[in-house]
Motif scaffolding. Sequence first.
Motif, mmCIF file in Angstrom:
data_model
loop_
_atom_site.group_PDB
_atom_site.id
_atom_site.type_symbol
_atom_site.label_atom_id
_atom_site.label_comp_id
_atom_site.label_asym_id
_atom_site.label_seq_id
_atom_site.Cartn_x
_atom_site.Cartn_y
_atom_site.Cartn_z
ATOM 1 N N SER A 75 0.829 -1.204 0.000
ATOM 2 C CA SER A 75 0.000 0.000 0.000
ATOM 3 C C SER A 75 0.858 1.245 0.000
ATOM 4 N N PHE A 76 0.287 2.334 -0.479
ATOM 5 C CA PHE A 76 0.997 3.605 -0.581
ATOM 6 C C PHE A 76 -0.009 4.754 -0.496
ATOM 7 N N VAL A 77 0.508 5.949 -0.246
ATOM 8 C CA VAL A 77 -0.305 7.160 -0.224
ATOM 9 C C VAL A 77 0.122 8.031 -1.401
ATOM 10 N N ALA A 78 -0.831 8.455 -2.225
ATOM 11 C CA ALA A 78 -0.503 9.315 -3.365
ATOM 12 C C ALA A 78 0.005 10.662 -2.858
ATOM 13 N N PRO A 79 1.159 11.100 -3.327
ATOM 14 C CA PRO A 79 1.750 12.341 -2.817
ATOM 15 C C PRO A 79 0.965 13.583 -3.233
ATOM 16 N N ALA A 80 1.281 14.690 -2.587
ATOM 17 C CA ALA A 80 0.611 15.961 -2.872
ATOM 18 C C ALA A 80 0.739 16.317 -4.347
ATOM 19 N N GLY A 81 -0.336 16.821 -4.923
ATOM 20 C CA GLY A 81 -0.341 17.236 -6.320
ATOM 21 C C GLY A 81 -0.703 16.145 -7.304
ATOM 22 N N THR A 82 -0.873 14.903 -6.840
ATOM 23 C CA THR A 82 -1.147 13.789 -7.751
ATOM 24 C C THR A 82 -2.546 13.887 -8.343
ATOM 25 N N MET A 83 -2.631 13.711 -9.656
ATOM 26 C CA MET A 83 -3.920 13.622 -10.350
ATOM 27 C C MET A 83 -4.063 12.311 -11.121
ATOM 28 N N SER A 84 -2.931 11.679 -11.434
ATOM 29 C CA SER A 84 -2.967 10.404 -12.158
ATOM 30 C C SER A 84 -1.671 9.659 -11.884
ATOM 31 N N ALA A 85 -1.639 8.395 -12.281
ATOM 32 C CA ALA A 85 -0.432 7.580 -12.059
ATOM 33 C C ALA A 85 -0.314 6.534 -13.161
ATOM 34 N N LEU A 86 0.926 6.232 -13.515
ATOM 35 C CA LEU A 86 1.217 5.201 -14.499
ATOM 36 C C LEU A 86 1.627 3.940 -13.750
ATOM 37 N N VAL A 87 0.879 2.863 -13.970
ATOM 38 C CA VAL A 87 1.185 1.566 -13.365
ATOM 39 C C VAL A 87 1.984 0.769 -14.393
ATOM 40 N N ALA A 88 3.233 0.443 -14.069
ATOM 41 C CA ALA A 88 4.149 -0.140 -15.046
ATOM 42 C C ALA A 88 4.823 -1.387 -14.492
ATOM 43 N N VAL A 89 4.941 -2.416 -15.341
ATOM 44 C CA VAL A 89 5.587 -3.670 -14.955
ATOM 45 C C VAL A 89 7.039 -3.673 -15.418
ATOM 46 N N PHE A 90 7.942 -4.054 -14.512
ATOM 47 C CA PHE A 90 9.349 -4.295 -14.821
ATOM 48 C C PHE A 90 9.575 -5.772 -14.528
ATOM 49 N N GLY A 91 9.828 -6.563 -15.539
ATOM 50 C CA GLY A 91 9.921 -7.991 -15.294
ATOM 51 C C GLY A 91 10.848 -8.718 -16.237
ATOM 52 N N TRP A 92 11.335 -9.867 -15.760
ATOM 53 C CA TRP A 92 12.197 -10.736 -16.538
ATOM 54 C C TRP A 92 11.694 -12.160 -16.352
ATOM 55 N N ASP A 93 11.205 -12.754 -17.447
ATOM 56 C CA ASP A 93 10.619 -14.099 -17.398
ATOM 57 C C ASP A 93 9.517 -14.143 -16.334
ATOM 58 N N GLN A 94 8.658 -13.105 -16.356
ATOM 59 C CA GLN A 94 7.660 -12.896 -15.311
ATOM 60 C C GLN A 94 6.238 -13.052 -15.846
ATOM 61 N N TYR A 95 5.429 -13.825 -15.115
ATOM 62 C CA TYR A 95 3.997 -13.930 -15.405
ATOM 63 C C TYR A 95 3.235 -13.148 -14.337
ATOM 64 N N LEU A 96 2.198 -12.402 -14.751
ATOM 65 C CA LEU A 96 1.355 -11.655 -13.825
ATOM 66 C C LEU A 96 -0.106 -11.842 -14.210
ATOM 67 N N ASP A 97 -0.981 -11.754 -13.215
ATOM 68 C CA ASP A 97 -2.415 -11.866 -13.461
ATOM 69 C C ASP A 97 -3.166 -11.166 -12.330
ATOM 70 N N GLN A 98 -4.389 -10.751 -12.641
ATOM 71 C CA GLN A 98 -5.285 -10.164 -11.642
ATOM 72 C C GLN A 98 -4.618 -9.018 -10.877
ATOM 73 N N ILE A 99 -4.022 -8.092 -11.640
ATOM 74 C CA ILE A 99 -3.397 -6.908 -11.044
ATOM 75 C C ILE A 99 -4.501 -5.962 -10.577
ATOM 76 N N TYR A 100 -4.294 -5.321 -9.453
ATOM 77 C CA TYR A 100 -5.315 -4.386 -8.983
ATOM 78 C C TYR A 100 -4.695 -3.179 -8.295
#
Length: 199
Positions: free
Chosen positions: A142-167
């Motif tokens: 969990s995290f708190v959006a810093p002051a001034g935030t209006m949007s955020a980019l959710v980005a994956v950094f992975g190597w031979d990585q499987y992901l599912d059901q991201i939220y």
Amino acid sequence: QMCIRDRCMSDLDCSGPTPSCDPSTHECVCRLPRAGNLLQNPGFDGSLQGWTAVTAMLAEDSEACPGSNSVYVPNAENDPVQCVPMAEGMTYELGSKLRGGVPGGMIRVDFFTGENCTGNLSTTWDLHFPGTFPEWQSLAGSFVAPAGTMSALVAVFGWDQYLDQIYVVPTGSPPGPPTCMSDLDCSGPTPSCDPSTHE
């Protein structure tokens, strides 16, 4: 006499590769997105729609549901990505199911001061993958959006990585308006206005 096929009333009636009960059809389906999830197509249901991807590709669903997929990241940064709206001061939880990968992988959240991931990049927050997962496992933070935030980019950094059901779901309320702007707004045993907290 007409034979009526069994229907579900809740997720408790479903299991296996179709663990969710569709509230409109009352049929067991692939896992539905978590309530309040800001991400579009978080379970990669048949496509990468909603995500921007370069080398990331669809793979077998984490629960083997025939109507859904997971995403496989061979070796990439910021792939796939998705922009979501966010409010400053709001607490959010980010999580995913993971398999494979190597230490150093993560989901990064880049906070922007404008809508649709425009404006200035203020700071980042990372959900680090602690190692390799031979089987599907869940990870969250969990995290708190810093002051001034209006949007955020959710980005994956992975190597031979499987992901599912991201939220990404909000878990708290944004701070209310300041209670004081100057000492004139205060009285009694607390006569001073703190300029940093406005309390």
